[in-house]
Design a protein around this motif. Structure first.
Motif, PDB file in Angstrom:
ATOM      1  N   MET A  80       0.864  -1.196   0.000  1.00 52.16           N
ATOM      2  CA  MET A  80       0.000   0.000   0.000  1.00 52.16           C
ATOM      3  C   MET A  80       0.896   1.240   0.000  1.00 52.16           C
ATOM      4  N   LYS A 132       1.286   2.247  -6.859  1.00 51.36           N
ATOM      5  CA  LYS A 132       0.749   1.422  -7.960  1.00 51.36           C
ATOM      6  C   LYS A 132      -0.329   2.154  -8.766  1.00 51.36           C
ATOM      7  N   ILE A 192     -13.897  -1.214   0.128  1.00 51.40           N
ATOM      8  CA  ILE A 192     -12.985  -2.239   0.673  1.00 51.40           C
ATOM      9  C   ILE A 192     -13.110  -2.267   2.201  1.00 51.40           C
ATOM     10  N   PHE A 245     -14.062  -5.585   4.412  1.00 48.52           N
ATOM     11  CA  PHE A 245     -13.270  -6.102   5.536  1.00 48.52           C
ATOM     12  C   PHE A 245     -14.104  -6.150   6.813  1.00 48.52           C
ATOM     13  N   PHE A 270     -12.661 -10.939   1.134  1.00 46.50           N
ATOM     14  CA  PHE A 270     -11.970  -9.998   0.252  1.00 46.50           C
ATOM     15  C   PHE A 270     -10.931 -10.735  -0.604  1.00 46.50           C
ATOM     16  N   GLY A 323      -4.087  -4.900  -5.473  1.00 45.89           N
ATOM     17  CA  GLY A 323      -4.074  -4.597  -4.042  1.00 45.89           C
ATOM     18  C   GLY A 323      -2.768  -5.120  -3.446  1.00 45.89           C
ATOM     19  N   GLY A 371      -1.926  -6.887  -0.985  1.00 45.68           N
ATOM     20  CA  GLY A 371      -1.801  -8.246  -0.470  1.00 45.68           C
ATOM     21  C   GLY A 371      -2.006  -9.318  -1.523  1.00 45.68           C
ATOM     22  N   PRO A 407      -8.049  -0.653   5.733  1.00 40.55           N
ATOM     23  CA  PRO A 407      -8.429  -1.315   6.977  1.00 40.55           C
ATOM     24  C   PRO A 407      -7.281  -2.009   7.688  1.00 40.55           C
ATOM     25  N   ARG A 420       5.746  -9.990   3.459  1.00 37.39           N
ATOM     26  CA  ARG A 420       5.441 -10.028   2.013  1.00 37.39           C
ATOM     27  C   ARG A 420       6.657  -9.893   1.123  1.00 37.39           C
TER      28      ARG A 420
END
Ligand code: S3P
Length: 179
Positions: A16, A20, A50, A54, A62, A84, A86, A124, A142
């Protein structure tokens, strides 16, 4: 797929606040491609934000939405896709993107990410007592996934335009290289 060009799209992955959407929108303009933001597609299909997904349905629902959207992306052409943060942490999603797109990861440090997202309330996963610490944790978890991108681009101290031009250059090189 030796000798054929299966890179039809450009997919941007990254945390985030890595840029992007803003880089993706500009890159799509410059390439005369369609811009698609997976979060926006999900919001339109679900008929809610979103944050509401959540809160009301939970993160697994999601992630189901994301998986379904990723499958549909395999049919796209000339599209710049902003994912997104994730989404690529789930292996099948990343593998699917790689079948049709050059996957580019935009990178920034936790501190830079926090500076960029701190004024925004719509994430969130960062509604926490210590959001910077949460960013560090998520980014560490990640990073191995993000590093599997075809190209890794550092966005620190670079303008959206500089990053977009760099990404386009990488895309054009990838397209002209037989796979
Ligand atoms: C998420 C990132 C968000 C959005 C959702 C979950 C994540 O997208 O998909 O809030 O897991 O990192 P952006 O990366 O566009 O903010």
């Amino acid at each position: 797929m030796i000798g054929t060009h299966s890179i039809r799209n450009l997919a941007l992955i990254g945390f985030m606040g890595s840029g992007k959407s803003s880089v993706g929108r500009l890159a799509a303009d410059l390439l005369h491609f369609t811009f698609l933001d997976t979060d926006h597609v999900i919001e339109a299909r679900a008929g809610k934000s979103i944050t509401d997904i959540f809160q009301q349905d939970g993160e697994p629902i999601f992630r189901d939405w994301e998986r379904r959207i990723v499958e549909e992306l395999t049919r796209r052409e000339k599209t710049v896709i902003a994912t997104g943060g994730g989404m690529p942490a789930i292996e099948v999603n990343l593998a699917s993107l790689k079948t049709h797109a050059l996957v580019v990861c935009l990178w920034a440090s936790p501190e830079t990410i926090w500076e960029r997202v701190r004024g925004h309330a719509h994430r969130p996963l960062l509604n926490e007592a210590d959001p910077l610490e949460r960013i560090r944790q998520l980014l560490t978890a990640r990073e191995p996934h993000y590093r599997q991108a075809g190209v890794l681009v550092n966005t620190e101290r670079r303008s959206v335009r500089e990053v977009a031009q760099h990404v386009i250059h990488q895309f054009q090189m990838a397209q002209s290289t037989p796979r």
